[in-house]
Design a protein around this motif. Sequence first.
Motif, PDB file in Angstrom:
ATOM      1  N   LEU A 126       0.816  -1.209   0.000  1.00 24.87           N
ATOM      2  CA  LEU A 126       0.000   0.000   0.000  1.00 24.87           C
ATOM      3  C   LEU A 126       0.849   1.259   0.000  1.00 24.87           C
ATOM      4  CD1 LEU A 126      -2.731   1.409   0.163  1.00 24.87           C
ATOM      5  CD2 LEU A 126      -2.646   1.132   2.658  1.00 24.87           C
ATOM      6  N   GLU A 127       1.946   1.280   0.757  1.00 23.17           N
ATOM      7  CA  GLU A 127       2.746   2.505   0.813  1.00 23.17           C
ATOM      8  C   GLU A 127       3.395   2.827  -0.525  1.00 23.17           C
ATOM      9  OE1 GLU A 127       5.345  -0.661   3.015  1.00 23.17           O
ATOM     10  OE2 GLU A 127       3.211  -0.192   2.756  1.00 23.17           O
ATOM     11  N   TYR A 128       3.670   1.794  -1.341  1.00 21.93           N
ATOM     12  CA  TYR A 128       4.211   2.031  -2.675  1.00 21.93           C
ATOM     13  C   TYR A 128       3.133   2.582  -3.601  1.00 21.93           C
ATOM     14  CZ  TYR A 128       8.615  -0.259  -1.542  1.00 21.93           C
ATOM     15  OH  TYR A 128       9.833  -0.572  -0.985  1.00 21.93           O
ATOM     16  N   ARG A 129       1.920   2.078  -3.477  1.00 20.97           N
ATOM     17  CA  ARG A 129       0.815   2.612  -4.287  1.00 20.97           C
ATOM     18  C   ARG A 129       0.561   4.075  -3.943  1.00 20.97           C
ATOM     19  NH1 ARG A 129      -3.776  -1.764  -2.864  1.00 20.97           N
ATOM     20  NH2 ARG A 129      -2.349  -3.456  -2.360  1.00 20.97           N
ATOM     21  N   GLN A 130       0.594   4.390  -2.668  1.00 20.72           N
ATOM     22  CA  GLN A 130       0.362   5.775  -2.242  1.00 20.72           C
ATOM     23  C   GLN A 130       1.466   6.687  -2.746  1.00 20.72           C
ATOM     24  OE1 GLN A 130       0.141   4.918   1.950  1.00 20.72           O
ATOM     25  NE2 GLN A 130      -2.097   4.910   1.969  1.00 20.72           N
ATOM     26  N   LEU A 131       2.708   6.199  -2.704  1.00 22.09           N
ATOM     27  CA  LEU A 131       3.817   6.998  -3.212  1.00 22.09           C
ATOM     28  C   LEU A 131       3.637   7.277  -4.697  1.00 22.09           C
ATOM     29  CD1 LEU A 131       6.612   8.309  -2.991  1.00 22.09           C
ATOM     30  CD2 LEU A 131       7.610   6.041  -3.387  1.00 22.09           C
ATOM     31  N   ARG A 132       3.266   6.259  -5.448  1.00 22.97           N
ATOM     32  CA  ARG A 132       3.110   6.463  -6.887  1.00 22.97           C
ATOM     33  C   ARG A 132       2.005   7.468  -7.194  1.00 22.97           C
ATOM     34  NH1 ARG A 132       1.241   1.610  -9.847  1.00 22.97           N
ATOM     35  NH2 ARG A 132      -0.745   2.693  -9.906  1.00 22.97           N
ATOM     36  N   HIS A 188       6.247  11.038   3.309  1.00 19.20           N
ATOM     37  CA  HIS A 188       5.722   9.679   3.109  1.00 19.20           C
ATOM     38  C   HIS A 188       6.865   8.670   3.085  1.00 19.20           C
ATOM     39  CE1 HIS A 188       2.832   6.658   1.743  1.00 19.20           C
ATOM     40  NE2 HIS A 188       3.749   6.271   0.866  1.00 19.20           N
ATOM     41  N   ILE A 189       7.940   8.983   2.381  1.00 19.78           N
ATOM     42  CA  ILE A 189       9.088   8.078   2.329  1.00 19.78           C
ATOM     43  C   ILE A 189       9.689   7.902   3.720  1.00 19.78           C
ATOM     44  CG2 ILE A 189      11.464   7.830   1.479  1.00 19.78           C
ATOM     45  CD1 ILE A 189      10.522   9.119  -1.143  1.00 19.78           C
ATOM     46  N   ASP A 190       9.836   9.000   4.445  1.00 13.77           N
ATOM     47  CA  ASP A 190      10.455   8.933   5.768  1.00 13.77           C
ATOM     48  C   ASP A 190       9.594   8.182   6.782  1.00 13.77           C
ATOM     49  OD1 ASP A 190      12.713  10.279   4.948  1.00 13.77           O
ATOM     50  OD2 ASP A 190      11.908  12.260   5.451  1.00 13.77           O
ATOM     51  N   MET A 191       8.279   8.143   6.555  1.00 11.25           N
ATOM     52  CA  MET A 191       7.383   7.449   7.473  1.00 11.25           C
ATOM     53  C   MET A 191       7.440   5.939   7.321  1.00 11.25           C
ATOM     54  SD  MET A 191       3.811   9.627   7.829  1.00 11.25           S
ATOM     55  CE  MET A 191       3.110   8.464   6.725  1.00 11.25           C
ATOM     56  N   PRO A 216      12.987   6.268  -8.591  1.00 12.77           N
ATOM     57  CA  PRO A 216      13.158   4.840  -8.889  1.00 12.77           C
ATOM     58  C   PRO A 216      12.159   3.954  -8.159  1.00 12.77           C
ATOM     59  CG  PRO A 216      15.269   5.893  -8.407  1.00 12.77           C
ATOM     60  CD  PRO A 216      14.193   6.866  -8.017  1.00 12.77           C
ATOM     61  N   ILE A 217      11.890   4.250  -6.869  1.00 15.23           N
ATOM     62  CA  ILE A 217      11.001   3.359  -6.129  1.00 15.23           C
ATOM     63  C   ILE A 217       9.546   3.552  -6.526  1.00 15.23           C
ATOM     64  CG2 ILE A 217      12.451   2.866  -4.143  1.00 15.23           C
ATOM     65  CD1 ILE A 217      11.242   5.177  -2.681  1.00 15.23           C
ATOM     66  N   SER A 218       9.163   4.764  -6.940  1.00 17.73           N
ATOM     67  CA  SER A 218       7.783   4.945  -7.397  1.00 17.73           C
ATOM     68  C   SER A 218       7.579   4.261  -8.735  1.00 17.73           C
ATOM     69  CB  SER A 218       7.431   6.428  -7.497  1.00 17.73           C
ATOM     70  OG  SER A 218       8.149   7.054  -8.537  1.00 17.73           O
ATOM     71  N   SER A 233       5.054  -4.573   2.411  1.00 18.37           N
ATOM     72  CA  SER A 233       5.183  -3.801   3.638  1.00 18.37           C
ATOM     73  C   SER A 233       6.006  -4.569   4.652  1.00 18.37           C
ATOM     74  CB  SER A 233       3.786  -3.514   4.212  1.00 18.37           C
ATOM     75  OG  SER A 233       3.884  -2.931   5.479  1.00 18.37           O
ATOM     76  N   SER A 234       6.817  -3.835   5.388  1.00 26.56           N
ATOM     77  CA  SER A 234       7.621  -4.453   6.429  1.00 26.56           C
ATOM     78  C   SER A 234       6.848  -4.589   7.729  1.00 26.56           C
ATOM     79  CB  SER A 234       8.884  -3.616   6.674  1.00 26.56           C
ATOM     80  OG  SER A 234       8.534  -2.286   6.982  1.00 26.56           O
TER      81      SER A 234
END
Length: 235
Positions: A126-132, A188-191, A216-218, A233-234
């Motif tokens: 989910l955090e990757y989807r939100q970043l994108r 968002h990345i730092d969170m 790159p990560i998005s 997610s970790s």
Amino acid sequence: MNELWVGVDVSKRELDVALMDERGKVKSRVFDNDAQGHAALLGWLQDRAALAEHTHLCLEATGPYSEAAAIALADGGWRVSVVNPARIKGFAQSELVRNKTDRADAALLARFCAAMRPDAWQPPALEYRQLRALVDRLQALKDMHQQEANRLEGHCFAGQEELIASVRQHMDWLQERMAELQRQIDDHIDMHPQLRRDADLMRSIPGAPQWPRYWPISATSDASATPRPWPHSSA
């Protein structure tokens, strides 16, 4: 337990679905390509005694239109493959298929799924989807800003002072919004520890292009035309 294969032909508004059993018998249905339609598709599969562990679904990779459906299915525990359209085209040619309708394409996807057993796709965390989503919005604002800069050049050349003032005001507003979004992206990345580790790792590679921290990560969180493992997610 009998195996079942499901082809899902995706368009912006609809999902044409073909459910095929081991005898090659096909049942078809059309669903809306939205959250309610995705839920209805899951219910329809269950009503036809399709079990997640014995059912394999195939969709063509069509960007955001297929990704939302693929995420809904994968989150529901179903095995889903998101397939490069070129592979489907090659399979159709091998079958000498010429009938091109949404219903026929769904049945073709079901046969491809049964014959080729493509790798399962997993949704990005989910955090990757939100970043994108944040990055896509930032890019949209950058594109608007560039369009306004092009307009400003023309207005300056023509000496259109009133339009120059209007465009500059809009460009200033866009700059503020872009800076605000950039702060949101950094926060968002730092969170999220995994996002932060990925960003730091990619920027530490010697000789790597100096992309923005998020780029790159998005980019890796998009639904690819070829299957690949996604970061999870970790938590």
